[in-house]
Design an enzyme around this catalytic site. Structure first.
Site, PDB file in Angstrom:
ATOM      1  N   PRO A  50      -4.060  -0.233  18.646  1.00  0.00           N
ATOM      2  CG  PRO A  50      -5.891  -1.533  18.023  1.00  0.00           C
ATOM      3  CD  PRO A  50      -5.242  -0.902  19.213  1.00  0.00           C
TER       4      PRO A  50
ATOM      5  CE1 TYR B  18      -5.948   3.685  11.150  1.00  0.00           C
ATOM      6  CE2 TYR B  18      -5.495   3.608   8.790  1.00  0.00           C
ATOM      7  CZ  TYR B  18      -5.227   3.185  10.080  1.00  0.00           C
ATOM      8  OH  TYR B  18      -4.246   2.259  10.305  1.00  0.00           O
TER       9      TYR B  18
ATOM     10  CE  LYS C  13       4.174   3.355  13.706  1.00  0.00           C
ATOM     11  NZ  LYS C  13       3.979   2.744  12.424  1.00  0.00           N
TER      12      LYS C  13
ATOM     13  CE1 TYR D 207      -1.367   3.808   9.627  1.00  0.00           C
ATOM     14  CE2 TYR D 207      -0.116   2.715   7.906  1.00  0.00           C
ATOM     15  CZ  TYR D 207      -1.233   2.788   8.728  1.00  0.00           C
ATOM     16  OH  TYR D 207      -2.205   1.806   8.627  1.00  0.00           O
TER      17      TYR D 207
ATOM     18  CG  HIS E 158      -2.067  -0.939   1.119  1.00  0.00           C
ATOM     19  ND1 HIS E 158      -3.125  -0.926   1.998  1.00  0.00           N
ATOM     20  CD2 HIS E 158      -2.332  -1.917   0.234  1.00  0.00           C
ATOM     21  CE1 HIS E 158      -3.995  -1.870   1.662  1.00  0.00           C
ATOM     22  NE2 HIS E 158      -3.524  -2.486   0.598  1.00  0.00           N
TER      23      HIS E 158
END
Length: 391
Positions: A293, A201, A297, A385, A72
């Site tokens: 979550p 998200y 990480k 991220y 991704h």
């Protein structure tokens, strides 16, 4: 039994550490309390940072990852019925993430161990870690109905938050920092192709939602729910209706629905134990730290821990110097606290606290607006991220 490094816990942290040590010619043994089938089916994280992928490839565990992992280049943020994409490569100098479930990482590493003949005992319930302050620690465990001992030069606890390794640190040297969040996630697996090409998200007045995936045919989705929620209170239709409401944006987008094969409620917490070493006992992964979550990480921090530790053991074997082992806790904690902060930021920015005021909601939307409008803010998110470089 005796070995150089005794590893308590056969999850991804313990298995990867054993693999890295094996490649450096360092003897080790892994003790896992559960059976192999349970370990290989444990549903956990599925987002691998670029550095994690690089480590797995380098240690020989990248073949299936490269075939089946979903690369991704970004994530999508949804808020205020709007959508904004964060493009990782353009903001990070080319870094990306890969969707590949922890269960698959464990299967790959387990297969390598069994092929190499590294001692890996399943259903070996560790009862105690003793003598960490001396030069010959002892791990006491039960296997096949017998009480047994493993003596080691060093012990590494990769047995999670509830394991015995963390408890073996004396209370007078162990410091803990934690935060429990006032909400949980209802996670579902569904036999339906993902409705998006990348993770979504969503910030919503109804609560947070996340659209992820396990494969091109299986979707992984999450809903923010109150603590103590019973999954039985969420029939499939209710789950899909709530997901559709939280992902809603102005414009054309449809949430595909299908059979839900599993449901589970995951509590949200942040936790850090300091130090991550006492004497000849080291902690790695969830035994030392837990992150919510939202920031993806947990598994990546475990990989970072054991990569640092394997390098330190190799340095000791090569030079006789324990300087990198002595620096292990401080080295790892710098990254741990950075990841804790990022996970906290993602969690508190995207979730709705049950007692949240309209003022706080407006602050959240202002922060999301800044990420959408500012390349600098977007780059900060993207760099965290996709993962900071390993030390």
């Amino acid at each position: 039994m005796h070995t150089t490094v005794g590893i308590v816990g056969g999850g991804p942290a313990g298995l990867l550490l054993a693999r890295l040590l094996r490649l450096r010619g360092i003897d080790c043994a892994v003790l896992e309390s559960r059976d192999r089938e349970y370990v290989e089916r444990r549903q956990r994280a599925g987002i691998l940072e670029q550095a994690t992928v690089d480590v797995l490839r380098a240690c020989g565990a990248g073949a299936r990852l490269d075939r089946e992992g979903l690369v991704h280049d970004g994530i999508e943020l949804r808020f205020d019925r709007r959508s904004h994409r964060i493009d990782f490569p353009s903001l990070t100098g080319g870094r990306r993430v890969t969707v590949y479930a922890q269960t698959e990482v464990v299967k790959d590493l387990t297969a390598l161990h069994l092929a190499d003949g590294v001692p890996l005992l399943f259903e070996a319930a560790v009862r105690a870690v003793e003598g960490a302050e001396g030069d010959r620690p002892v791990v006491r465990f039960e296997h096949e109905g017998r009480e047994r001992t493993l003596t080691c030069d060093w012990v590494v606890g990769c047995d999670g938050f509830h394991g015995v390794a963390r408890a073996a640190l004396p209370e007078h040297v162990r410091h803990t920092y934690e935060r429990t969040y006032p909400y949980s996630w209802l996670g579902v697996l569904a036999e339906v192709p993902p409705s998006c090409e990348e993770l979504v998200y969503a910030h919503s007045p109804r609560g947070f939602a996340l659209h992820s995936m396990r494969s091109p045919a299986v979707s992984r989705l999450y809903l923010q729910v109150p603590n103590g929620t019973d999954p039985a209170d969420w029939p499939d239709e209710r789950v899909w209706d709530e997901l559709a409401a939280r992902f809603a944006v102005d414009g054309d987008w449809t949430l595909e629905r299908g059979p839900i094969t599993s449901k589970a409620v995951l509590p949200m917490r942040s936790f850090v134990t300091e130090p991550m070493r006492h004497g000849r006992l080291f902690l790695a992964g969830d035994a030392a730290h837990i992150v919510p979550p939202t920031g993806a990480k947990g598994l990546n921090l475990a990989v970072s821990d054991v990569t640092v530790l394997a390098r330190a053991f190799a340095h000791l074997a090569r030079t006789g110097s324990a300087e990198l082992l002595d620096a292990y806790s401080d080295t790892c904690l710098r990254r741990v606290w950075r990841a804790e902060h990022f996970s906290y930021f993602m969690t508190t920015t995207l979730h709705t606290d049950p007692e949240q005021s309209p003022f706080t909601t407006r602050l959240q939307l202002a922060q999301l607006d800044r990420i959408a409008a500012s390349p600098h803010a977007a780059a900060e998110l993207a760099e965290n991220y996709t993962g900071l470089p390993l030390e």
